[in-house]
Design a protein around this motif. Structure first.
Motif, PDB file in Angstrom:
ATOM      1  N   LEU A  77       0.827  -1.210   0.000  1.00 49.12           N
ATOM      2  CA  LEU A  77       0.000   0.000   0.000  1.00 49.12           C
ATOM      3  C   LEU A  77       0.861   1.260   0.000  1.00 49.12           C
ATOM      4  CD1 LEU A  77      -3.248   0.677   1.908  1.00 49.12           C
ATOM      5  CD2 LEU A  77      -1.428   2.365   1.969  1.00 49.12           C
ATOM      6  N   GLU A  78       1.790   1.349   0.907  1.00 48.99           N
ATOM      7  CA  GLU A  78       2.615   2.565   1.004  1.00 48.99           C
ATOM      8  C   GLU A  78       3.471   2.752  -0.250  1.00 48.99           C
ATOM      9  OE1 GLU A  78       5.863   4.732   3.958  1.00 48.99           O
ATOM     10  OE2 GLU A  78       4.939   2.849   4.581  1.00 48.99           O
ATOM     11  N   ARG A  79       4.052   1.679  -0.751  1.00 49.64           N
ATOM     12  CA  ARG A  79       4.903   1.788  -1.941  1.00 49.64           C
ATOM     13  C   ARG A  79       4.079   2.208  -3.155  1.00 49.64           C
ATOM     14  NH1 ARG A  79       8.404   3.894  -4.476  1.00 49.64           N
ATOM     15  NH2 ARG A  79       9.378   2.784  -6.190  1.00 49.64           N
ATOM     16  N   GLY A  80       2.879   1.655  -3.306  1.00 43.00           N
ATOM     17  CA  GLY A  80       2.021   2.044  -4.429  1.00 43.00           C
ATOM     18  C   GLY A  80       1.675   3.523  -4.388  1.00 43.00           C
ATOM     19  N   ALA A  81       1.403   4.023  -3.187  1.00 48.21           N
ATOM     20  CA  ALA A  81       1.103   5.443  -3.032  1.00 48.21           C
ATOM     21  C   ALA A  81       2.320   6.303  -3.380  1.00 48.21           C
ATOM     22  CB  ALA A  81       0.640   5.718  -1.607  1.00 48.21           C
ATOM     23  N   GLU A  82       3.520   5.843  -3.010  1.00 52.82           N
ATOM     24  CA  GLU A  82       4.740   6.576  -3.356  1.00 52.82           C
ATOM     25  C   GLU A  82       4.953   6.610  -4.869  1.00 52.82           C
ATOM     26  OE1 GLU A  82       7.698   4.396  -1.212  1.00 52.82           O
ATOM     27  OE2 GLU A  82       7.224   5.366   0.707  1.00 52.82           O
ATOM     28  N   ILE A  83       4.685   5.503  -5.535  1.00 52.33           N
ATOM     29  CA  ILE A  83       4.826   5.452  -6.999  1.00 52.33           C
ATOM     30  C   ILE A  83       3.881   6.462  -7.644  1.00 52.33           C
ATOM     31  CG2 ILE A  83       4.384   4.015  -9.037  1.00 52.33           C
ATOM     32  CD1 ILE A  83       5.358   1.603  -7.287  1.00 52.33           C
ATOM     33  N   ALA A  84       2.633   6.484  -7.195  1.00 57.08           N
ATOM     34  CA  ALA A  84       1.670   7.437  -7.755  1.00 57.08           C
ATOM     35  C   ALA A  84       2.109   8.877  -7.521  1.00 57.08           C
ATOM     36  CB  ALA A  84       0.286   7.194  -7.156  1.00 57.08           C
ATOM     37  N   ARG A  85       2.607   9.149  -6.335  1.00 62.16           N
ATOM     38  CA  ARG A  85       3.051  10.513  -6.009  1.00 62.16           C
ATOM     39  C   ARG A  85       4.255  10.933  -6.852  1.00 62.16           C
ATOM     40  NH1 ARG A  85       5.396  10.189  -0.612  1.00 62.16           N
ATOM     41  NH2 ARG A  85       7.258   9.660  -1.805  1.00 62.16           N
ATOM     42  N   ASP A  86       5.295  10.077  -6.847  1.00 64.63           N
ATOM     43  CA  ASP A  86       6.565  10.463  -7.457  1.00 64.63           C
ATOM     44  C   ASP A  86       6.604  10.312  -8.972  1.00 64.63           C
ATOM     45  OD1 ASP A  86       7.439  11.008  -4.902  1.00 64.63           O
ATOM     46  OD2 ASP A  86       8.478   9.086  -4.673  1.00 64.63           O
ATOM     47  N   GLN A  87       5.901   9.339  -9.504  1.00 61.56           N
ATOM     48  CA  GLN A  87       6.003   9.043 -10.936  1.00 61.56           C
ATOM     49  C   GLN A  87       4.820   9.543 -11.755  1.00 61.56           C
ATOM     50  OE1 GLN A  87       7.033   4.889 -11.519  1.00 61.56           O
ATOM     51  NE2 GLN A  87       8.481   4.955  -9.848  1.00 61.56           N
ATOM     52  N   VAL A  88       3.734   9.932 -11.062  1.00 65.58           N
ATOM     53  CA  VAL A  88       2.551  10.393 -11.797  1.00 65.58           C
ATOM     54  C   VAL A  88       2.144  11.801 -11.370  1.00 65.58           C
ATOM     55  CG1 VAL A  88       0.113   9.927 -12.295  1.00 65.58           C
ATOM     56  CG2 VAL A  88       1.751   8.023 -12.182  1.00 65.58           C
ATOM     57  N   LEU A  89       1.832  11.988 -10.090  1.00 64.93           N
ATOM     58  CA  LEU A  89       1.296  13.281  -9.644  1.00 64.93           C
ATOM     59  C   LEU A  89       2.318  14.410  -9.735  1.00 64.93           C
ATOM     60  CD1 LEU A  89      -0.824  12.015  -6.633  1.00 64.93           C
ATOM     61  CD2 LEU A  89      -1.703  13.121  -8.706  1.00 64.93           C
ATOM     62  N   ARG A  90       3.532  14.183  -9.271  1.00 68.48           N
ATOM     63  CA  ARG A  90       4.539  15.259  -9.337  1.00 68.48           C
ATOM     64  C   ARG A  90       4.882  15.634 -10.777  1.00 68.48           C
ATOM     65  NH1 ARG A  90       8.083  13.546  -4.087  1.00 68.48           N
ATOM     66  NH2 ARG A  90       6.860  14.764  -2.596  1.00 68.48           N
ATOM     67  N   PRO A  91       5.160  14.671 -11.669  1.00 71.01           N
ATOM     68  CA  PRO A  91       5.411  15.063 -13.060  1.00 71.01           C
ATOM     69  C   PRO A  91       4.212  15.784 -13.682  1.00 71.01           C
ATOM     70  CG  PRO A  91       6.173  12.823 -12.690  1.00 71.01           C
ATOM     71  CD  PRO A  91       5.425  13.240 -11.449  1.00 71.01           C
ATOM     72  N   HIS A  92       2.997  15.292 -13.428  1.00 68.30           N
ATOM     73  CA  HIS A  92       1.795  15.935 -13.986  1.00 68.30           C
ATOM     74  C   HIS A  92       1.724  17.393 -13.547  1.00 68.30           C
ATOM     75  CE1 HIS A  92      -2.491  16.789 -14.668  1.00 68.30           C
ATOM     76  NE2 HIS A  92      -2.448  15.824 -15.563  1.00 68.30           N
ATOM     77  N   GLY A  93       2.022  17.650 -12.283  1.00 67.53           N
ATOM     78  CA  GLY A  93       1.985  19.011 -11.756  1.00 67.53           C
ATOM     79  C   GLY A  93       3.042  19.921 -12.365  1.00 67.53           C
ATOM     80  N   ARG A  94       4.120  19.328 -12.887  1.00 63.71           N
ATOM     81  CA  ARG A  94       5.185  20.110 -13.525  1.00 63.71           C
ATOM     82  C   ARG A  94       5.021  20.194 -15.042  1.00 63.71           C
ATOM     83  NH1 ARG A  94       8.962  16.520 -10.330  1.00 63.71           N
ATOM     84  NH2 ARG A  94       9.149  17.545  -8.327  1.00 63.71           N
ATOM     85  N   GLY A  95       3.932  19.607 -15.552  1.00 59.48           N
ATOM     86  CA  GLY A  95       3.721  19.611 -16.997  1.00 59.48           C
ATOM     87  C   GLY A  95       4.556  18.582 -17.725  1.00 59.48           C
TER      88      GLY A  95
END
Length: 194
Positions: A77-95
């Protein structure tokens, strides 16, 4: 005399929540808003995310990432959430284009990679998705919960015996996430399912 249709309190609650979330998405006035939906297993997160994706109020399409596709196994659970944060949400927020790899639950290994277009809206759904680190990356944040017995029944109907033996271990990970991150306090929209 016609008979009244059977009541569906769960569906009615999700319909009302979908309308609220779509209203909040429209109010953002962005072409690529991000919705993060968190909650306990069986509460209705996946059903709600699918409804929001189908009712997406913008002219551009929306992308949907379910963390069930990312969690690296029953203890992840924690690792999956980290993947979403670091590999999807952060890049999306930076364009930037984000990427994630699907977890193959049968083979117990990563499978094919998927890209996330930063020009399009994004829904990220799954337990662990909403934290103090991800809330600022989202335009609309949602917490979904319901009574333990109802949640367990729905989860086991959905996932069958494959989940039954892991229920307690998964619930402990949910408890740890909730105690550490208090996602319900970070939510703009709170949904309580029956």
């Amino acid at each position: 005399m016609p008979t009244a249709a059977a009541s569906d309190p769960f569906g009615e609650r999700l319909s009302a929540a979908t309308a609220r979330i779509c209203g909040a998405v429209t109010a953002v006035s962005a072409s690529n808003p991000v919705v993060v939906i968190d909650g306990r297993s069986g509460a209705g997160k996946s059903s709600l995310a699918s409804r929001v994706a189908r009712a997406w109020p913008l002219h551009t399409p929306v992308q949907l990432l379910a963390l069930d596709s990312v969690y690296p196994g029953w203890g992840g659970l924690e690792r999956g959430a980290e993947i979403a944060r670091d590999q999807v949400l952060r890049p999306h927020g930076r364009g930037l284009i984000g990427t994630w790899r699907r977890w193959d639950w049968e083979l117990r290994e990563e499978a094919e990679a998927h890209a996330v277009d930063p020009a399009l809206g994004l829904i990220v759904e799954g337990c662990g998705a909403l934290t103090p680190a991800t809330a600022p990356l989202a335009d609309v944040t949602v917490w979904v919960d319901g009574p333990p017995d109802s949640r367990r029944r729905r989860a086991l109907e959905r996932d069958g015996d494959g989940f039954r033996s892991h229920w307690d271990m998964w619930a402990a990970q949910e408890d740890a996430h909730i105690a550490r991150h208090e996602p319900q306090r970070l939510a703009h929209v709170r949904v309580s399912t029956p």
